[in-house]
Design a protein around this motif. Structure first.
Motif, PDB file in Angstrom:
ATOM      1  N   VAL A  33      66.539  65.942  69.279  1.00 44.28           N
ATOM      2  CA  VAL A  33      66.570  66.349  67.868  1.00 44.28           C
ATOM      3  C   VAL A  33      68.022  66.475  67.409  1.00 44.28           C
ATOM      4  CG1 VAL A  33      66.060  68.243  66.255  1.00 44.28           C
ATOM      5  CG2 VAL A  33      64.284  67.418  67.832  1.00 44.28           C
ATOM      6  N   VAL A  34      68.858  67.095  68.239  1.00 43.15           N
ATOM      7  CA  VAL A  34      70.279  67.202  67.905  1.00 43.15           C
ATOM      8  C   VAL A  34      70.864  65.802  67.712  1.00 43.15           C
ATOM      9  CG1 VAL A  34      72.580  67.888  68.745  1.00 43.15           C
ATOM     10  CG2 VAL A  34      70.612  69.417  69.082  1.00 43.15           C
ATOM     11  N   ILE A  35      70.622  64.930  68.679  1.00 47.00           N
ATOM     12  CA  ILE A  35      71.206  63.584  68.649  1.00 47.00           C
ATOM     13  C   ILE A  35      70.735  62.794  67.431  1.00 47.00           C
ATOM     14  CG2 ILE A  35      71.320  61.366  69.859  1.00 47.00           C
ATOM     15  CD1 ILE A  35      71.023  63.073  72.509  1.00 47.00           C
ATOM     16  N   LEU A  36      69.429  62.782  67.184  1.00 44.41           N
ATOM     17  CA  LEU A  36      68.925  61.999  66.048  1.00 44.41           C
ATOM     18  C   LEU A  36      69.332  62.601  64.711  1.00 44.41           C
ATOM     19  CD1 LEU A  36      65.509  60.708  67.347  1.00 44.41           C
ATOM     20  CD2 LEU A  36      67.372  59.335  66.425  1.00 44.41           C
ATOM     21  N   GLN A  49      64.958  61.813  58.080  1.00 48.33           N
ATOM     22  CA  GLN A  49      65.747  63.002  57.742  1.00 48.33           C
ATOM     23  C   GLN A  49      64.928  64.009  56.942  1.00 48.33           C
ATOM     24  OE1 GLN A  49      69.031  60.433  56.162  1.00 48.33           O
ATOM     25  NE2 GLN A  49      70.293  61.789  57.419  1.00 48.33           N
ATOM     26  N   ARG A  50      63.666  64.164  57.358  1.00 52.06           N
ATOM     27  CA  ARG A  50      62.757  65.119  56.719  1.00 52.06           C
ATOM     28  C   ARG A  50      62.543  66.315  57.639  1.00 52.06           C
ATOM     29  NH1 ARG A  50      59.181  60.530  56.170  1.00 52.06           N
ATOM     30  NH2 ARG A  50      57.924  61.637  57.694  1.00 52.06           N
ATOM     31  N   PRO A  51      62.142  67.457  57.079  1.00 49.47           N
ATOM     32  CA  PRO A  51      61.828  68.617  57.915  1.00 49.47           C
ATOM     33  C   PRO A  51      60.740  68.285  58.934  1.00 49.47           C
ATOM     34  CG  PRO A  51      62.009  69.274  55.627  1.00 49.47           C
ATOM     35  CD  PRO A  51      62.039  67.754  55.649  1.00 49.47           C
ATOM     36  N   LEU A  52      60.828  68.921  60.076  1.00 45.50           N
ATOM     37  CA  LEU A  52      59.887  68.679  61.168  1.00 45.50           C
ATOM     38  C   LEU A  52      58.722  69.653  61.088  1.00 45.50           C
ATOM     39  CD1 LEU A  52      62.504  68.276  64.045  1.00 45.50           C
ATOM     40  CD2 LEU A  52      61.616  66.532  62.472  1.00 45.50           C
ATOM     41  N   ALA A  53      57.527  69.193  61.420  1.00 48.55           N
ATOM     42  CA  ALA A  53      56.344  70.059  61.403  1.00 48.55           C
ATOM     43  C   ALA A  53      56.438  71.151  62.472  1.00 48.55           C
ATOM     44  CB  ALA A  53      55.080  69.222  61.604  1.00 48.55           C
ATOM     45  N   ASP A  54      57.054  70.836  63.597  1.00 49.91           N
ATOM     46  CA  ASP A  54      57.223  71.804  64.679  1.00 49.91           C
ATOM     47  C   ASP A  54      58.342  72.768  64.283  1.00 49.91           C
ATOM     48  OD1 ASP A  54      58.484  72.961  67.082  1.00 49.91           O
ATOM     49  OD2 ASP A  54      57.112  71.672  68.207  1.00 49.91           O
ATOM     50  N   GLU A  55      57.994  74.031  64.016  1.00 56.72           N
ATOM     51  CA  GLU A  55      58.965  75.000  63.514  1.00 56.72           C
ATOM     52  C   GLU A  55      60.132  75.226  64.472  1.00 56.72           C
ATOM     53  OE1 GLU A  55      57.212  78.662  62.210  1.00 56.72           O
ATOM     54  OE2 GLU A  55      55.814  77.627  60.867  1.00 56.72           O
ATOM     55  N   ARG A  56      59.846  75.226  65.758  1.00 56.09           N
ATOM     56  CA  ARG A  56      60.914  75.454  66.744  1.00 56.09           C
ATOM     57  C   ARG A  56      61.913  74.295  66.727  1.00 56.09           C
ATOM     58  NH1 ARG A  56      62.771  78.148  71.149  1.00 56.09           N
ATOM     59  NH2 ARG A  56      63.010  77.053  73.120  1.00 56.09           N
ATOM     60  N   LEU A  57      61.422  73.064  66.671  1.00 52.01           N
ATOM     61  CA  LEU A  57      62.324  71.914  66.616  1.00 52.01           C
ATOM     62  C   LEU A  57      63.008  71.812  65.252  1.00 52.01           C
ATOM     63  CD1 LEU A  57      60.239  69.306  68.626  1.00 52.01           C
ATOM     64  CD2 LEU A  57      62.244  70.616  69.398  1.00 52.01           C
ATOM     65  N   GLU A  58      62.315  72.210  64.202  1.00 52.23           N
ATOM     66  CA  GLU A  58      62.940  72.226  62.876  1.00 52.23           C
ATOM     67  C   GLU A  58      64.087  73.226  62.853  1.00 52.23           C
ATOM     68  OE1 GLU A  58      64.089  71.672  58.943  1.00 52.23           O
ATOM     69  OE2 GLU A  58      63.094  70.353  60.376  1.00 52.23           O
ATOM     70  N   ALA A  59      63.960  74.313  63.625  1.00 52.48           N
ATOM     71  CA  ALA A  59      65.055  75.283  63.702  1.00 52.48           C
ATOM     72  C   ALA A  59      66.304  74.629  64.301  1.00 52.48           C
ATOM     73  CB  ALA A  59      64.634  76.499  64.532  1.00 52.48           C
ATOM     74  N   VAL A  60      66.116  73.742  65.269  1.00 52.91           N
ATOM     75  CA  VAL A  60      67.245  73.011  65.860  1.00 52.91           C
ATOM     76  C   VAL A  60      67.842  72.067  64.827  1.00 52.91           C
ATOM     77  CG1 VAL A  60      67.948  71.334  67.616  1.00 52.91           C
ATOM     78  CG2 VAL A  60      66.352  73.165  68.216  1.00 52.91           C
ATOM     79  N   ARG A  61      67.005  71.273  64.190  1.00 55.97           N
ATOM     80  CA  ARG A  61      67.486  70.313  63.182  1.00 55.97           C
ATOM     81  C   ARG A  61      68.228  71.042  62.070  1.00 55.97           C
ATOM     82  NH1 ARG A  61      66.566  67.448  58.444  1.00 55.97           N
ATOM     83  NH2 ARG A  61      65.155  69.054  57.708  1.00 55.97           N
ATOM     84  N   GLY A  62      67.646  72.101  61.562  1.00 58.85           N
ATOM     85  CA  GLY A  62      68.280  72.859  60.494  1.00 58.85           C
ATOM     86  C   GLY A  62      69.587  73.492  60.941  1.00 58.85           C
ATOM     87  N   PHE A  63      69.633  73.951  62.186  1.00 61.29           N
ATOM     88  CA  PHE A  63      70.855  74.570  62.691  1.00 61.29           C
ATOM     89  C   PHE A  63      71.974  73.535  62.821  1.00 61.29           C
ATOM     90  CE2 PHE A  63      73.541  76.515  66.044  1.00 61.29           C
ATOM     91  CZ  PHE A  63      73.898  77.665  65.349  1.00 61.29           C
ATOM     92  N   VAL A  64      71.652  72.341  63.297  1.00 59.61           N
ATOM     93  CA  VAL A  64      72.644  71.265  63.366  1.00 59.61           C
ATOM     94  C   VAL A  64      73.230  71.016  61.980  1.00 59.61           C
ATOM     95  CG1 VAL A  64      72.985  68.772  63.736  1.00 59.61           C
ATOM     96  CG2 VAL A  64      71.646  70.110  65.381  1.00 59.61           C
ATOM     97  N   LEU A  65      72.373  70.872  60.999  1.00 59.44           N
ATOM     98  CA  LEU A  65      72.841  70.594  59.641  1.00 59.44           C
ATOM     99  C   LEU A  65      73.666  71.754  59.089  1.00 59.44           C
ATOM    100  CD1 LEU A  65      69.638  68.851  58.252  1.00 59.44           C
ATOM    101  CD2 LEU A  65      71.813  67.767  58.921  1.00 59.44           C
TER     102      LEU A  65
END
Length: 191
Positions: A71-74, A109-125
Protein backbone atom coordinates in the motif's frame (compact mmCIF):
# COMPACT_ATOMS: atom_id res chain seq x y z
CA UNK A 1 7.40 13.97 -21.93
CA UNK A 2 10.76 14.43 -23.70
CA UNK A 3 12.51 11.37 -25.03
CA UNK A 4 16.24 11.13 -24.43
CA UNK A 5 18.50 9.23 -26.79
CA UNK A 6 18.94 5.68 -25.49
CA UNK A 7 22.61 6.44 -24.91
CA UNK A 8 21.80 8.87 -22.08
CA UNK A 9 20.41 6.17 -19.76
CA UNK A 10 21.35 2.81 -21.32
CA UNK A 11 20.15 -0.56 -20.14
CA UNK A 12 23.37 -1.69 -18.51
CA UNK A 13 24.41 -5.29 -18.18
CA UNK A 14 26.92 -6.62 -15.67
CA UNK A 15 29.49 -6.28 -18.46
CA UNK A 16 28.68 -2.67 -19.44
CA UNK A 17 27.80 -1.16 -16.07
CA UNK A 18 30.20 0.89 -14.00
CA UNK A 19 32.32 -1.60 -12.03
CA UNK A 20 30.69 -0.64 -8.71
CA UNK A 21 27.23 -1.59 -10.09
CA UNK A 22 28.14 -5.00 -11.52
CA UNK A 23 27.74 -7.08 -8.36
CA UNK A 24 24.27 -5.62 -7.69
CA UNK A 25 23.17 -6.19 -11.29
CA UNK A 26 24.32 -9.80 -11.22
CA UNK A 27 22.63 -10.42 -7.87
CA UNK A 28 19.38 -8.84 -9.08
CA UNK A 29 19.37 -10.86 -12.31
CA UNK A 30 20.12 -14.07 -10.37
CA UNK A 31 17.34 -13.37 -7.83
CA UNK A 32 14.67 -12.38 -10.39
CA UNK A 33 15.73 -14.52 -13.33
CA UNK A 34 16.03 -11.38 -15.49
CA UNK A 35 17.38 -7.86 -15.21
CA UNK A 36 14.60 -5.25 -15.18
CA UNK A 37 15.35 -2.17 -17.28
CA UNK A 38 14.58 0.03 -14.28
CA UNK A 39 17.49 -1.56 -12.38
CA UNK A 40 19.71 -1.68 -15.47
CA UNK A 41 19.25 2.05 -15.97
CA UNK A 42 19.79 2.90 -12.29
CA UNK A 43 23.14 1.13 -12.59
CA UNK A 44 24.52 4.24 -14.27
CA UNK A 45 24.91 5.51 -10.70
CA UNK A 46 26.31 2.80 -8.43
CA UNK A 47 25.38 4.92 -5.42
CA UNK A 48 21.74 5.24 -6.48
CA UNK A 49 21.49 1.56 -7.32
CA UNK A 50 23.06 0.41 -4.06
CA UNK A 51 21.07 2.98 -2.11
CA UNK A 52 17.76 1.88 -3.57
CA UNK A 53 18.48 -1.83 -3.21
CA UNK A 54 19.63 -1.36 0.38
CA UNK A 55 16.78 0.90 1.47
CA UNK A 56 14.09 -1.15 -0.28
CA UNK A 57 15.54 -4.29 1.33
CA UNK A 58 15.37 -2.62 4.73
CA UNK A 59 11.76 -1.62 4.04
CA UNK A 60 10.90 -5.23 3.19
CA UNK A 61 12.24 -6.27 6.61
CA UNK A 62 10.07 -3.83 8.59
CA UNK A 63 7.27 -4.86 10.94
CA UNK A 64 4.63 -3.64 8.48
CA UNK A 65 2.94 -6.64 6.88
CA UNK A 66 3.41 -7.35 3.18
CA UNK A 67 0.13 -5.83 2.03
CA UNK A 68 0.63 -2.68 4.12
CA UNK A 69 4.10 -2.28 2.56
CA UNK A 70 2.60 -2.64 -0.89
CA UNK A 71 0.00 0.00 0.00
CA UNK A 72 2.86 2.37 0.84
CA UNK A 73 4.64 1.55 -2.42
CA UNK A 74 1.58 1.85 -4.67
CA UNK A 75 0.52 5.08 -2.99
CA UNK A 76 3.93 6.58 -3.77
CA UNK A 77 4.05 5.06 -7.27
CA UNK A 78 0.65 6.38 -8.32
CA UNK A 79 1.25 9.78 -6.72
CA UNK A 80 4.56 10.09 -8.58
CA UNK A 81 3.15 8.72 -11.84
CA UNK A 82 5.56 5.79 -12.19
CA UNK A 83 3.92 3.26 -14.49
CA UNK A 84 6.79 0.76 -14.08
CA UNK A 85 6.43 0.71 -10.29
CA UNK A 86 2.64 0.55 -10.41
CA UNK A 87 2.74 -2.41 -12.81
CA UNK A 88 5.46 -4.21 -10.87
CA UNK A 89 3.74 -3.84 -7.51
CA UNK A 90 0.32 -4.64 -8.96
CA UNK A 91 1.90 -7.92 -10.06
CA UNK A 92 3.31 -8.44 -6.54
CA UNK A 93 -0.14 -7.97 -5.00
CA UNK A 94 -1.76 -10.21 -7.62
CA UNK A 95 0.84 -12.90 -6.87
CA UNK A 96 0.07 -12.56 -3.16
CA UNK A 97 -3.62 -13.11 -3.85
CA UNK A 98 -4.65 -9.60 -2.82
CA UNK A 99 -8.25 -8.54 -3.29
CA UNK A 100 -8.80 -7.13 -6.78
CA UNK A 101 -10.89 -4.25 -5.41
CA UNK A 102 -7.99 -3.22 -3.16
CA UNK A 103 -5.58 -3.22 -6.09
CA UNK A 104 -7.96 -1.28 -8.32
CA UNK A 105 -8.59 1.35 -5.63
CA UNK A 106 -4.84 1.80 -5.12
CA UNK A 107 -4.26 2.16 -8.86
CA UNK A 108 -7.10 4.68 -9.10
CA UNK A 109 -5.88 6.60 -6.03
CA UNK A 110 -9.22 6.07 -4.29
CA UNK A 111 -9.88 5.37 -0.60
CA UNK A 112 -9.59 1.71 0.35
CA UNK A 113 -12.53 -0.28 1.73
CA UNK A 114 -10.25 -1.90 4.32
CA UNK A 115 -10.05 0.74 7.07
CA UNK A 116 -6.72 -0.49 8.41
CA UNK A 117 -5.06 -0.33 4.98
CA UNK A 118 -6.76 2.99 4.25
CA UNK A 119 -5.10 4.29 7.42
CA UNK A 120 -1.73 3.42 5.85
CA UNK A 121 -2.61 5.04 2.51
CA UNK A 122 -3.93 8.15 4.22
CA UNK A 123 -0.90 8.36 6.48
CA UNK A 124 1.48 8.18 3.50
CA UNK A 125 -0.37 11.03 1.82
CA UNK A 126 -0.41 13.05 5.05
CA UNK A 127 3.34 12.58 5.60
CA UNK A 128 3.95 13.81 2.06
CA UNK A 129 1.51 16.71 2.24
CA UNK A 130 2.89 17.86 5.58
CA UNK A 131 6.52 17.32 4.64
CA UNK A 132 6.73 14.98 7.64
CA UNK A 133 5.20 17.49 10.09
CA UNK A 134 2.12 15.30 10.57
CA UNK A 135 -0.45 16.76 12.94
CA UNK A 136 -1.46 15.08 16.17
CA UNK A 137 -4.88 14.09 14.81
CA UNK A 138 -3.41 12.40 11.73
CA UNK A 139 -0.88 10.48 13.81
CA UNK A 140 -3.57 9.44 16.33
CA UNK A 141 -5.79 8.26 13.45
CA UNK A 142 -2.96 6.08 12.11
CA UNK A 143 -2.15 4.66 15.56
CA UNK A 144 -5.87 4.02 16.27
CA UNK A 145 -5.83 1.33 13.58
CA UNK A 146 -3.34 -0.79 15.49
CA UNK A 147 -0.18 0.70 14.06
CA UNK A 148 2.73 1.77 16.24
CA UNK A 149 5.11 4.71 16.33
CA UNK A 150 7.66 2.30 14.85
CA UNK A 151 5.28 1.65 11.94
CA UNK A 152 4.97 5.41 11.38
CA UNK A 153 8.74 5.62 10.99
CA UNK A 154 8.73 2.55 8.74
CA UNK A 155 6.24 4.31 6.47
CA UNK A 156 8.78 7.13 6.15
CA UNK A 157 11.42 4.56 5.18
CA UNK A 158 9.12 3.20 2.45
CA UNK A 159 8.36 6.70 1.21
CA UNK A 160 12.10 7.35 0.91
CA UNK A 161 12.87 4.10 -0.90
CA UNK A 162 10.07 4.36 -3.41
CA UNK A 163 10.39 8.08 -4.00
CA UNK A 164 13.97 7.29 -5.03
CA UNK A 165 12.81 4.50 -7.34
CA UNK A 166 9.86 6.28 -8.93
CA UNK A 167 11.83 9.43 -9.65
CA UNK A 168 14.74 7.46 -11.13
CA UNK A 169 12.40 5.36 -13.29
CA UNK A 170 10.68 8.45 -14.64
CA UNK A 171 13.98 10.29 -15.22
CA UNK A 172 15.50 7.35 -17.13
CA UNK A 173 12.25 6.56 -18.98
CA UNK A 174 12.52 2.94 -17.83
CA UNK A 175 10.27 0.83 -20.06
CA UNK A 176 7.74 -1.69 -18.83
CA UNK A 177 9.01 -5.26 -19.06
CA UNK A 178 6.88 -7.48 -21.31
CA UNK A 179 5.82 -9.85 -18.46
CA UNK A 180 4.31 -6.81 -16.70
CA UNK A 181 2.23 -5.72 -19.72
CA UNK A 182 -1.00 -7.15 -18.23
CA UNK A 183 -0.50 -4.82 -15.25
CA UNK A 184 0.25 -1.66 -17.29
CA UNK A 185 -0.90 1.63 -15.78
CA UNK A 186 -0.81 5.24 -16.86
CA UNK A 187 -1.38 8.28 -14.61
CA UNK A 188 -4.33 9.46 -16.70
CA UNK A 189 -6.14 6.15 -16.19
CA UNK A 190 -5.15 4.52 -19.48
CA UNK A 191 -3.88 0.98 -19.13
Amino acid sequence: MPTYPETVFPDHTPETAPPASRRALTATADRLGHLPAAVARMAGSPHLLDGFLTVSGLFEATTLDRVAREVVILTIATRNGCGVCVAMHTAVLAGAGADGALVEALRAQRPLADERLEAVRGFVLEVLAAGGAVGDDALRAFLAHGYTPRNALEVVLGIGAYTMSTLANRLTRAPLAEPLAPFAWHPDGRA
